[in-house]
Design a protein around this motif. Structure first.
Motif, PDB file in Angstrom:
ATOM      1  N   THR A 143       0.823  -1.214   0.000  1.00 32.70           N
ATOM      2  CA  THR A 143       0.000   0.000   0.000  1.00 32.70           C
ATOM      3  C   THR A 143       0.858   1.266   0.000  1.00 32.70           C
ATOM      4  OG1 THR A 143      -0.132  -0.061   2.429  1.00 32.70           O
ATOM      5  CG2 THR A 143      -1.904  -1.144   1.204  1.00 32.70           C
ATOM      6  N   ASN A 144       2.106   1.133  -0.404  1.00 31.30           N
ATOM      7  CA  ASN A 144       3.034   2.275  -0.461  1.00 31.30           C
ATOM      8  C   ASN A 144       3.140   3.004   0.879  1.00 31.30           C
ATOM      9  OD1 ASN A 144       3.638   1.962  -3.283  1.00 31.30           O
ATOM     10  ND2 ASN A 144       1.649   2.854  -3.743  1.00 31.30           N
ATOM     11  N   GLY A 145       3.073   2.219   1.951  1.00 27.52           N
ATOM     12  CA  GLY A 145       3.271   2.757   3.286  1.00 27.52           C
ATOM     13  C   GLY A 145       2.063   3.422   3.904  1.00 27.52           C
ATOM     14  N   LEU A 146       0.925   3.421   3.230  1.00 25.73           N
ATOM     15  CA  LEU A 146      -0.244   4.105   3.786  1.00 25.73           C
ATOM     16  C   LEU A 146      -0.970   3.255   4.815  1.00 25.73           C
ATOM     17  CD1 LEU A 146      -1.548   6.095   0.720  1.00 25.73           C
ATOM     18  CD2 LEU A 146       0.059   6.760   2.522  1.00 25.73           C
ATOM     19  N   PHE A 147      -0.794   1.954   4.785  1.00 26.88           N
ATOM     20  CA  PHE A 147      -1.022   1.158   5.990  1.00 26.88           C
ATOM     21  C   PHE A 147       0.344   1.006   6.630  1.00 26.88           C
ATOM     22  CE2 PHE A 147      -0.306  -3.042   7.886  1.00 26.88           C
ATOM     23  CZ  PHE A 147      -1.073  -2.888   9.016  1.00 26.88           C
ATOM     24  N   ASP A 148       0.482   1.452   7.861  1.00 24.17           N
ATOM     25  CA  ASP A 148       1.794   1.428   8.502  1.00 24.17           C
ATOM     26  C   ASP A 148       1.694   0.820   9.898  1.00 24.17           C
ATOM     27  OD1 ASP A 148       4.248   2.244   9.928  1.00 24.17           O
ATOM     28  OD2 ASP A 148       4.627   3.416   8.116  1.00 24.17           O
ATOM     29  N   PRO A 149       2.414  -0.281  10.139  1.00 24.41           N
ATOM     30  CA  PRO A 149       2.356  -0.939  11.448  1.00 24.41           C
ATOM     31  C   PRO A 149       3.344  -0.361  12.463  1.00 24.41           C
ATOM     32  CG  PRO A 149       3.655  -2.269   9.949  1.00 24.41           C
ATOM     33  CD  PRO A 149       3.205  -1.067   9.158  1.00 24.41           C
ATOM     34  N   THR A 150       3.944   0.800  12.170  1.00 25.95           N
ATOM     35  CA  THR A 150       4.917   1.384  13.100  1.00 25.95           C
ATOM     36  C   THR A 150       4.465   2.760  13.596  1.00 25.95           C
ATOM     37  OG1 THR A 150       6.220   2.408  11.325  1.00 25.95           O
ATOM     38  CG2 THR A 150       6.816   0.157  11.978  1.00 25.95           C
ATOM     39  N   THR A 151       3.169   2.969  13.693  1.00 23.24           N
ATOM     40  CA  THR A 151       2.661   4.271  14.135  1.00 23.24           C
ATOM     41  C   THR A 151       2.389   4.331  15.631  1.00 23.24           C
ATOM     42  OG1 THR A 151       0.407   3.570  13.582  1.00 23.24           O
ATOM     43  CG2 THR A 151       1.618   4.814  11.890  1.00 23.24           C
ATOM     44  N   TYR A 202     -11.007  15.018  15.274  1.00 22.87           N
ATOM     45  CA  TYR A 202      -9.735  14.325  15.070  1.00 22.87           C
ATOM     46  C   TYR A 202      -9.983  12.837  15.287  1.00 22.87           C
ATOM     47  CZ  TYR A 202      -7.709  18.995  15.525  1.00 22.87           C
ATOM     48  OH  TYR A 202      -7.397  20.334  15.343  1.00 22.87           O
ATOM     49  N   HIS A 203      -9.860  12.056  14.219  1.00 19.25           N
ATOM     50  CA  HIS A 203     -10.148  10.625  14.293  1.00 19.25           C
ATOM     51  C   HIS A 203      -8.851   9.820  14.374  1.00 19.25           C
ATOM     52  CE1 HIS A 203      -8.964  10.171  10.080  1.00 19.25           C
ATOM     53  NE2 HIS A 203      -9.662  11.265   9.833  1.00 19.25           N
ATOM     54  N   HIS A 204      -8.984   8.509  14.472  1.00 16.46           N
ATOM     55  CA  HIS A 204      -7.861   7.636  14.806  1.00 16.46           C
ATOM     56  C   HIS A 204      -7.097   7.092  13.604  1.00 16.46           C
ATOM     57  CE1 HIS A 204     -10.766   4.659  13.591  1.00 16.46           C
ATOM     58  NE2 HIS A 204      -9.881   3.695  13.713  1.00 16.46           N
ATOM     59  N   ILE A 205      -7.517   7.429  12.376  1.00 18.42           N
ATOM     60  CA  ILE A 205      -6.841   6.887  11.187  1.00 18.42           C
ATOM     61  C   ILE A 205      -5.787   7.889  10.735  1.00 18.42           C
ATOM     62  CG2 ILE A 205      -7.122   5.946   8.880  1.00 18.42           C
ATOM     63  CD1 ILE A 205     -10.106   5.517   9.570  1.00 18.42           C
ATOM     64  N   PHE A 206      -4.536   7.592  11.041  1.00 14.03           N
ATOM     65  CA  PHE A 206      -3.455   8.544  10.782  1.00 14.03           C
ATOM     66  C   PHE A 206      -2.922   8.427   9.362  1.00 14.03           C
ATOM     67  CE2 PHE A 206      -3.126   7.993  15.429  1.00 14.03           C
ATOM     68  CZ  PHE A 206      -3.292   9.332  15.801  1.00 14.03           C
ATOM     69  N   ASP A 207      -2.562   9.568   8.806  1.00 14.80           N
ATOM     70  CA  ASP A 207      -1.788   9.600   7.577  1.00 14.80           C
ATOM     71  C   ASP A 207      -0.320   9.540   7.996  1.00 14.80           C
ATOM     72  OD1 ASP A 207      -0.335  10.268   5.288  1.00 14.80           O
ATOM     73  OD2 ASP A 207      -1.880  11.642   4.561  1.00 14.80           O
ATOM     74  N   PRO A 208       0.368   8.413   7.725  1.00 11.07           N
ATOM     75  CA  PRO A 208       1.750   8.273   8.197  1.00 11.07           C
ATOM     76  C   PRO A 208       2.727   9.235   7.525  1.00 11.07           C
ATOM     77  CG  PRO A 208       1.169   6.444   6.765  1.00 11.07           C
ATOM     78  CD  PRO A 208      -0.094   7.223   6.998  1.00 11.07           C
ATOM     79  N   ARG A 209       2.277   9.959   6.515  1.00 11.82           N
ATOM     80  CA  ARG A 209       3.132  10.956   5.868  1.00 11.82           C
ATOM     81  C   ARG A 209       3.135  12.272   6.620  1.00 11.82           C
ATOM     82  NH1 ARG A 209      -0.020  10.207   0.237  1.00 11.82           N
ATOM     83  NH2 ARG A 209      -1.654  10.658   1.782  1.00 11.82           N
ATOM     84  N   THR A 210       2.035  12.556   7.327  1.00  6.40           N
ATOM     85  CA  THR A 210       1.911  13.852   8.006  1.00  6.40           C
ATOM     86  C   THR A 210       1.906  13.747   9.523  1.00  6.40           C
ATOM     87  OG1 THR A 210      -0.514  13.792   8.064  1.00  6.40           O
ATOM     88  CG2 THR A 210       0.532  14.670   6.052  1.00  6.40           C
ATOM     89  N   GLY A 211       1.502  12.579  10.044  1.00  4.63           N
ATOM     90  CA  GLY A 211       1.378  12.429  11.488  1.00  4.63           C
ATOM     91  C   GLY A 211       0.050  12.922  12.036  1.00  4.63           C
ATOM     92  N   TYR A 212      -0.839  13.367  11.157  1.00  3.33           N
ATOM     93  CA  TYR A 212      -2.157  13.854  11.554  1.00  3.33           C
ATOM     94  C   TYR A 212      -3.235  12.859  11.098  1.00  3.33           C
ATOM     95  CZ  TYR A 212      -0.407  18.518  12.728  1.00  3.33           C
ATOM     96  OH  TYR A 212       0.252  19.557  13.310  1.00  3.33           O
TER      97      TYR A 212
END
Length: 337
Positions: A104-112, A248-258
């Motif tokens: 998923t090109n890092g958009l699912f990320d298990p290191t958040t 503010y919901h719980h699904i983070f964008d791992p590119r922005t941290g928001y």
């Protein structure tokens, strides 16, 4: 109770006419779960499922530290191991998470994990962190920080990363419980929080699952009729807090941290593999409609998108995976296909 209801209600079971033979309800992986099994082996199979879910929680929980005579989880141990120290990836779950992140090109990320802790969404003290805190946490995010030794099977973490497999833990549990039912030659319905798995048929008929209205998740805007498929939803209405009029919901964008601002309210994926569906719903939510639809068409993913302007879109693969029925017109939704 709010967190519990949010976990259970994103996908609503529309009860069929056939009576259930055996069911068990329990709390695991921080959510309410229910296993219903049809067939002569129903009671034993349902109990096996409950045991296996609890065993998986003992492996995958990142907070089970070993206190109160409980064994520390594998994920907790690897998160707190000295830098560069590895351990066997029992079951291959960590490597699966890494592979799904790459797909998923890092958009699912298990290191958040550090981002999750920073925001505290779902806890009693959520907050909007300072940008400097987010920037620091982002330095630890990325599946490239999961280092796998292909010879030994050992996994270690680099760059200060910490694992959080919560994004696929219920998917893993659903897949393994479905295998238990098939081994018992039984059919049934697994409701594991936001992950539902319909194993076989409901006395010869498909299982009908409702997709929740993000504005009122005790109502539904569509249904899918499925057999031998998992139905998984991610939405901004599951866990969130509001501050200064903003959600503010719980699904983070791992590119922005928001929390992701993609123009979506919810994504549902219908797939034979619940673990994959779990990861894909998260990634597709972050991608947004246009990129998400393109990803699904390129990879044959059956998905339903609900946008913030109350439009519903389905990918071409939906027609092959289930029977989709739109029911949201009276609630102000438009089926845009």
């Amino acid at each position: 109770m709010k967190r519990l209801a949010a976990a259970v209600l994103p996908l609503l079971l529309l009860c069929g006419c056939a009576p259930k033979e055996y069911s068990t309800d329990f709390f695991a992986m921080d959510t309410f779960m229910s296993v219903t099994v049809l067939g002569e082996t129903g009671q034993d199979a349902a109990r096996q499922c409950e045991r296996r879910v609890n065993e998986l929680e003992g492996l995958l929980s990142r907070t089970r530290s070993g206190e109160n005579n409980a064994k520390a989880s594998a994920v907790y141990l690897i998160n707190h191991a000295p830098s560069g120290t590895g351990m066997v990836d029992e079951g291959g779950y960590i490597q699966t998470a890494k592979a799904l992140s790459e797909q998923t090109n890092g958009l699912f990320d298990p290191t958040t994990a550090r981002l999750t802790d920073l925001w505290g969404i779902g806890t009693d003290e959520p907050r909007v962190p300072a940008q400097s805190e987010i920037d620091e946490a982002l330095l630890t995010v990325g599946a490239a920080n999961i280092v796998v030794d292909q010879n030994s099977g050992f996994v270690s973490l680099a760059g200060g990363a910490q694992l959080d497999l919560g994004g696929i833990a219920k998917g893993i549990a659903a897949d393994e419980c479905a295998a238990i039912l098939r081994e018992a030659d039984a059919s049934g319905l697994l409701m594991l929080g936001g992950n539902i798995y319909a194993v076989g048929s409901n006395n010869g008929k498909p299982w009908r699952i409702g997709i929740a209205d993000p504005d009122n998740n005790v109502e539904y805007i569509a249904t899918v009729a499925v057999e031998d498929r998992s139905v998984v939803t991610s939405g901004d209405y599951e866990r969130y807090f509001e501050q200064d009029g903003k959600r503010y919901h719980h699904i983070f964008d791992p590119r922005t941290g928001y929390p992701a601002e993609s123009g979506l309210r919810g994504v549902t994926v219908i797939d034979e593999n619940s673990t994959r569906a779990d990861a894909f719903t998260t990634a597709l939510f972050v991608m947004g409609l246009e990129d998400g639809m393109a990803f699904c068409e390129a990879n044959g993913v059956a998905a339903v998108f609900i946008t913030s302007d109350k439009r519903v879109y389905t990918t071409p693969a939906v027609a092959k995976a289930c029977t989709f029925t739109f029911d949201g017109e009276d609630k102000g939704y438009t089926y845009a296909q």
